[in-house]
Design an enzyme around this catalytic site. Structure first.
Site, mmCIF file in Angstrom:
data_model
loop_
_atom_site.group_PDB
_atom_site.id
_atom_site.type_symbol
_atom_site.label_atom_id
_atom_site.label_comp_id
_atom_site.label_asym_id
_atom_site.label_seq_id
_atom_site.Cartn_x
_atom_site.Cartn_y
_atom_site.Cartn_z
ATOM 1 N N ARG A 17 39.295 17.189 52.397
ATOM 2 C CA ARG A 17 38.038 16.995 53.248
ATOM 3 C C ARG A 17 38.362 17.127 54.765
ATOM 4 N NH1 ARG A 17 36.393 11.021 51.280
ATOM 5 N NH2 ARG A 17 38.636 10.688 51.433
ATOM 6 N N LYS B 159 41.508 8.321 36.033
ATOM 7 C CA LYS B 159 41.322 7.184 35.080
ATOM 8 C C LYS B 159 39.854 6.930 34.949
ATOM 9 C CE LYS B 159 42.680 4.041 38.416
ATOM 10 N NZ LYS B 159 43.397 4.977 39.381
ATOM 11 N N VAL C 96 47.135 6.802 33.652
ATOM 12 C CA VAL C 96 47.365 5.721 33.111
ATOM 13 C C VAL C 96 48.970 5.470 33.292
ATOM 14 C CG1 VAL C 96 47.403 3.952 31.094
ATOM 15 C CG2 VAL C 96 45.849 5.585 31.120
ATOM 16 N N GLY D 56 51.170 5.334 35.859
ATOM 17 C CA GLY D 56 51.836 6.108 36.688
ATOM 18 C C GLY D 56 53.004 6.907 36.190
ATOM 19 N N GLY E 260 51.479 -2.959 51.252
ATOM 20 C CA GLY E 260 50.685 -1.458 50.765
ATOM 21 C C GLY E 260 50.434 -1.530 49.109
ATOM 22 N N GLU F 99 44.922 -2.245 48.281
ATOM 23 C CA GLU F 99 43.937 -1.640 49.087
ATOM 24 C C GLU F 99 43.325 -2.615 50.155
ATOM 25 O OE1 GLU F 99 43.848 1.728 49.381
ATOM 26 O OE2 GLU F 99 44.835 2.267 47.544
ATOM 27 N N LYS G 155 41.758 2.357 32.254
ATOM 28 C CA LYS G 155 42.972 2.422 31.327
ATOM 29 C C LYS G 155 42.792 2.129 30.365
ATOM 30 C CE LYS G 155 45.625 2.458 35.888
ATOM 31 N NZ LYS G 155 46.622 2.018 36.733
ATOM 32 N N GLY H 96 51.997 4.813 42.991
ATOM 33 C CA GLY H 96 52.888 5.305 43.945
ATOM 34 C C GLY H 96 52.700 6.778 44.028
#
Length: 448
Positions: free
Chosen positions: A48, A107, A134, A136, A189, A192, A207, A306
């Site tokens: 973007r 997901k 699902v 990671g 972190g 969010e 999930k 992550g």
């Protein structure tokens, strides 16, 4: 024999995950070539904000026109890591139409429109892989879809959101309140700025829909998944859990009915015994417990989010799809042959922990026990205490006669297995009793 013409990859999205995918494709290029049997080439990156500096990515590859990129015709694989419903859905179907297979980590889209996307992939003879959608880096989709394809999976029970597990783990181990634990998760972190998707269970529900569909060979949409968030979990709930030898986790639970004729999928906080393997999952880690007829109990554990862990899953899919491309074949698609109905939450049967604020006077316990009996919910244990009377004792229901003085008291009831509909009816009736000041919490007990 090694093919010299590279397989071309288009990357949609270059955020935390996308940038790691691009980095690994570059730094591990030789290894990927050896594993696939042909070199892979990053042919374009749709973003973007093209002005942003992206280390290790040739600026000439960057474009804001994702549609033109997937329509090029020379793209072999499209990797979609932009998330959301649109434009991701249109871009994926367009990729199939123009000859590309797709690897996705989306997901939300797969939970909502997985059937349509699988149909589009099959129509055009292309692959749709989504291990990264699902848990990671944890290999989970492929074991369910391939390794356990000859078995009958009866239950999938898992911690599939690292943010909520971190928060609940902090509340459990440090005694922190919900807001305090959330603030720490945000600072580190893990959460969010707007944590709603995580703490209200939307992420885990998506999930759960994907896992249930694969595990039970039936179509389960996001709308089929019952969902409760964990924002109402309190320190008092953890104290009660500890007295029962339990802890609290936000669980995604997918089950086949005892008669095999239907399935359920749900997400909610639950107490689980400290002896259960999921109880020891700490921090932001994920774990999924699978129960099947032949294999028995299986546990999948690892980092569930992550950039690097998720990119690892994406690259694993990329290798598989590229191999299929070279072999002029496709991998397993949707396997919804069972077409089992999804039962409502009211049909779910489990145990419950109910905490009541009641008047501390004679006869209260008998009134409460009568309500449970009238709704066919059997009581296992009761713990009662006055507000200033210490922790209280656990007693069998037929031993109770109520409190010893006027005032307020706390009553904790643990039931035997009952349907969710029966429990809800019980709670509604309890709220109507004059002697019940309030229902402080209702929590399911799982994993026993």
């Amino acid at each position: 024999m090694m093919r010299t013409r590279p397989l071309k990859v288009a990357l949609l999205g270059c955020g935390v995950v996308g940038s790691e995918v691009a980095r690994i494709m570059t730094t591990h290029a030789d290894d990927l070539t050896a594993r696939i049997g042909a070199p892979v080439e990053l042919a374009g990156v749709a973003v973007r904000r093209p002005s942003k500096v992206r280390e290790g990515i040739d600026p000439a590859l960057v474009t804001t026109d994702a549609t033109a990129l997937v329509k090029r015709g020379d793209i072999d694989v499209v990797v979609e890591v932009i998330g959301g419903i649109e434009p991701a859905r249109t871009l994926i179907t367009t990729a199939f139409e123009h000859g590309a297979s797709v690897v996705s980590a989306n997901k939300a889209l797969l939970a909502q429109d997985g059937a349509a996307l699988h149909a589009a992939a099959e129509e055009h003879g292309k692959d749709l892989y989504y291990e990264a959608a699902v848990a990671g880096a944890i290999p989970l989709i492929r074991p369910l879809r391939e390794s356990l394809a000859g078995d009958k999976v009866n239950r999938v029970l898992g911690i599939v959101n690292g943010t909520t597990n971190f928060i609940l783990d902090k509340m459990d181990t440090t005694g922190a309140g919900y807001q305090e634990a959330l603030d720490e998760a945000t600072a580190l972190g893990y959460a969010e700025a707007d944590p709603t998707a995580d703490v209200e269970g939307f992420d885990a529900a998506a999930k759960a829909a994907i896992l249930a569909g694969i595990a039970f060979h039936t179509r389960v949409r996001l709308d089929d998944v019952y969902r409760e968030g964990m924002t109402e979990v309190t320190a008092a709930d953890f104290a009660s859990a500890k007295q029962m030898g339990c802890t609290i986790k936000l669980l995604a639970i997918c089950e086949r009915a005892a008669d095999g004729g239907s399935v359920t999928a749900r997400v909610h906080p639950a107490m689980i015994p400290l002896t259960h393997p999921l109880a020891s999952v700490r921090g932001a880690y994920n774990a999924v417990f699978v129960e099947s007829d032949a294999a028995g109990q299986l546990m999948f554990y690892g980092p569930g989010a992550g950039g690097s862990p998720t990119a690892s899953a994406v690259l694993g899919d990329l290798v598989a799809v590229c191999r299929n491309r070279l072999g002029n074949t496709t991998g397993p698609g949707e396997s919804a042959y069972a077409a089992l109905p999804v039962s409502p939450m009211g049909d779910v049967v489990t145990r419950y922990h109910i905490s009541l604020d009641v008047a501390d006077k004679p006869g209260v316990l008998a009134q409460v026990a009568t309500v449970f009996a009238e709704h066919d919910v059997s009581i296992d244990t009761v713990r009662q205490k006055g507000r200033n009377q210490g922790s209280g004792d656990e007693v069998a229901v037929d031993q109770g006669g109520g409190g010893r003085r006027e005032g307020e008291a706390s009553l904790v009831v643990v039931t035997h297995r009952a349907s969710d509909a029966a429990l809800r009816g019980t709670v509604e009736a309890l709220r109507k009793l004059d002697t019940v000041r309030g229902v402080a919490s209702t929590m399911r007990v799982e994993g026993e």
